[in-house]
Design a protein around this motif. Structure first.
Motif, PDB file in Angstrom:
ATOM      1  N   GLU A  47      29.449  -3.340  -5.883  1.00 10.46           N
ATOM      2  CA  GLU A  47      28.978  -4.172  -6.045  1.00 10.46           C
ATOM      3  C   GLU A  47      27.889  -5.164  -5.194  1.00 10.46           C
ATOM      4  O   GLU A  47      28.181  -5.191  -4.002  1.00 10.46           O
ATOM      5  N   ALA A  48      26.925  -5.451  -5.788  1.00 10.93           N
ATOM      6  CA  ALA A  48      25.904  -6.310  -4.911  1.00 10.93           C
ATOM      7  C   ALA A  48      24.865  -7.169  -5.531  1.00 10.93           C
ATOM      8  O   ALA A  48      24.692  -6.697  -6.820  1.00 10.93           O
ATOM      9  N   GLU A  49      24.451  -8.203  -5.226  1.00 12.32           N
ATOM     10  CA  GLU A  49      23.601  -9.042  -5.975  1.00 12.32           C
ATOM     11  C   GLU A  49      22.071  -8.431  -5.655  1.00 12.32           C
ATOM     12  O   GLU A  49      21.286  -8.915  -4.915  1.00 12.32           O
ATOM     13  N   SER A  50      21.667  -6.951  -5.695  1.00 13.20           N
ATOM     14  CA  SER A  50      20.276  -6.452  -5.674  1.00 13.20           C
ATOM     15  C   SER A  50      19.925  -5.635  -6.930  1.00 13.20           C
ATOM     16  O   SER A  50      21.191  -5.142  -7.708  1.00 13.20           O
ATOM     17  N   PRO A  51      18.708  -5.374  -6.933  1.00 12.33           N
ATOM     18  CA  PRO A  51      18.319  -4.526  -8.081  1.00 12.33           C
ATOM     19  C   PRO A  51      18.475  -3.167  -7.824  1.00 12.33           C
ATOM     20  O   PRO A  51      18.146  -2.298  -8.708  1.00 12.33           O
ATOM     21  N   LEU A  52      19.230  -3.005  -6.508  1.00  8.35           N
ATOM     22  CA  LEU A  52      19.541  -1.393  -6.406  1.00  8.35           C
ATOM     23  C   LEU A  52      20.950  -1.301  -6.489  1.00  8.35           C
ATOM     24  O   LEU A  52      21.848  -1.942  -5.802  1.00  8.35           O
ATOM     25  N   HIS A  79      10.751 -14.796  -6.395  1.00 11.27           N
ATOM     26  CA  HIS A  79      11.743 -15.214  -7.278  1.00 11.27           C
ATOM     27  C   HIS A  79      11.950 -14.685  -8.772  1.00 11.27           C
ATOM     28  O   HIS A  79      12.955 -14.341  -9.377  1.00 11.27           O
ATOM     29  N   ALA A  80      10.751 -14.480  -9.307  1.00 14.35           N
ATOM     30  CA  ALA A  80      10.475 -13.987 -10.759  1.00 14.35           C
ATOM     31  C   ALA A  80      10.987 -12.428 -10.612  1.00 14.35           C
ATOM     32  O   ALA A  80      11.555 -11.866 -11.462  1.00 14.35           O
ATOM     33  N   LEU A  81      10.504 -11.697  -9.736  1.00 13.46           N
ATOM     34  CA  LEU A  81      10.670 -10.388  -9.586  1.00 13.46           C
ATOM     35  C   LEU A  81      12.185 -10.160  -9.319  1.00 13.46           C
ATOM     36  O   LEU A  81      12.719  -9.313  -9.969  1.00 13.46           O
ATOM     37  N   GLY A  82      12.823 -10.760  -8.396  1.00 12.59           N
ATOM     38  CA  GLY A  82      14.115 -10.807  -8.099  1.00 12.59           C
ATOM     39  C   GLY A  82      15.129 -11.032  -9.333  1.00 12.59           C
ATOM     40  O   GLY A  82      16.035 -10.150  -9.511  1.00 12.59           O
ATOM     41  N   ALA A  83      14.741 -12.123 -10.012  1.00 14.15           N
ATOM     42  CA  ALA A  83      15.501 -12.505 -11.165  1.00 14.15           C
ATOM     43  C   ALA A  83      15.410 -11.305 -12.051  1.00 14.15           C
ATOM     44  O   ALA A  83      16.392 -10.971 -12.935  1.00 14.15           O
ATOM     45  N   HIS A  84      14.259 -10.674 -12.448  1.00 13.97           N
ATOM     46  CA  HIS A  84      14.217  -9.750 -13.309  1.00 13.97           C
ATOM     47  C   HIS A  84      14.935  -8.408 -13.000  1.00 13.97           C
ATOM     48  O   HIS A  84      15.688  -7.806 -13.863  1.00 13.97           O
TER      49      HIS A  84
END
Length: 354
Positions: A296-301, A270-275
């Motif tokens: 568009e995507a809800e990802s860090p990539l 959760h912390a990693l994803g939020a960051h």
């Protein structure tokens, strides 16, 4: 204090603006230290085989915790393709394997190389709807390597159950930052050297409690219920857990993996994803402001079509990204900050204005 230092103080000190985790993650300081010690021991005759196997056990257990299954359901290896080949070898002739267009090659090529299987390709957004009575297995990456799109895994799993198909999910671009449960799928595979920050040469396979009908075709002595009594002749009794699907582990990668996965366990997805997702949103917004159209995507990539040719220019400016197809691909992890995003946008703006 920078966000990444608040999450993992002292673990990272990149000398470039490193935005290429989707190709290979950076090793934490604790991992580097453990590898140096192990290499020195190998060079000096201080072999610690029991300790190295303990590192394998620790890595297996930590990965199991990150993906929400018992360690007994996790096999270790060196690559996604090898794990996938075991699954491909288990399918009856004539089985249909359904997968998404532009899926990563290591997930689908083993099925293409297995004679007698039928492969069917559809768009990612159509995958759940495309599952039918003839489908034996759905193979999909949780997050697409090309551009960061996130698969609708609940819909895909539900469609597969409804039609009696099995599911294989590649979590290589997801495990560590995306909360998920491997138990929601029949099989998962994961390369550990990206978001899990492990050395290359670490990979994980999860299977059902009953093994999922797989045959451990590459079983060696480490796949025995009692490995040190299984070193000569055919193994008399295979492990009564997913360890029967283990490859003989490369010691050094798993020495490092145990330390890296311990760090990620301390932080939690959760912390990693939020960051990472927060930084990716900042980049997408900035890229749109410059007239680009990031996927568009809800990802860090993040994939930005049309900018793939700019990776070399960015490298010359000290910014490490990737070119995948026509996309510029940037990936944001623990060691990245808002300053990294702004530096990337600054160079893209300068390039666009030139």
């Amino acid at each position: 204090m920078d966000a990444h230092q608040a999450l993992a103080p002292g673990e990272f000190a990149p000398v470039t603006t490193y935005l290429d985790t989707a190709a290979h993650g950076l090793l934490p300081a604790r991992t580097v230290a453990a590898l140096r010690e192990a290499v020195a021991g190998m060079g000096e005759g201080r072999m610690d085989t029991p300790g190295w196997f303990e590192a394998v056990r620790s890595a297996r257990s930590a990965f199991a915790g990150l993906v929400g299954v018992a360690p007994e359901r996790v096999a270790v290896g060196s690559s996604v393709a090898v794990h996938t080949a075991v699954i491909a070898g288990s399918l009856p002739p004539g089985s249909e394997v359904l997968y998404a267009r532009d899926e990563f090659a290591s997930l689908v090529t083993p099925f293409a190389q297995r004679p007698g299987l039928r492969l069917r390709e559809v768009e990612l957004a159509e995958l759940a709807e495309a599952v039918g009575a003839s489908t034996s297995l759905v193979a999909v990456s949780a997050v697409q390597s090309l551009d960061g799109r996130v698969a609708d895994l609940p819909a895909i799993a539900e469609a597969a159950r409804r039609h009696g198909a099995r599911t294989l999910v590649d979590t290589t671009q997801a495990a560590g930052w995306l909360p998920l449960s491997a138990g929601d799928f029949d099989f998962t595979v994961c390369g550990g050297y990206k978001w899990l920050l492990c050395p290359r040469g670490t990979s994980f396979l999860t299977v059902p409690e009953d093994g999922g009908g797989l045959t451990p075709l590459h079983a060696g002595w480490v796949a025995g219920q009692e490995p040190w009594r299984s070193t000569y002749g055919p193994v008399a009794e295979l492990a009564r857990s997913a360890r029967r699907f283990d490859e003989s582990p490369a010691y050094l990668p798993y020495v490092g993996a145990a330390r890296s996965l311990a760090l990620l366990t301390e932080l939690g997805p959760h912390a990693l994803g939020a960051h990472g997702v927060g930084l990716a949103r900042r980049f997408r917004a900035g890229a749109r402001g410059l007239g680009f159209e990031p996927v568009e995507a809800e990802s860090p990539l993040v994939g930005v079509p049309g900018l793939g040719g700019g990776a070399e220019e960015l490298a010359a400016a000290g910014i490490r990204v990737a070119a995948r197809g026509d996309n510029l691909r940037a990936a944001f992890h623990l060691y990245n900050t808002a300053a990294d995003v702004d530096r990337l946008l600054e160079v893209l703006q300068t390039s666009r204005s030139a």
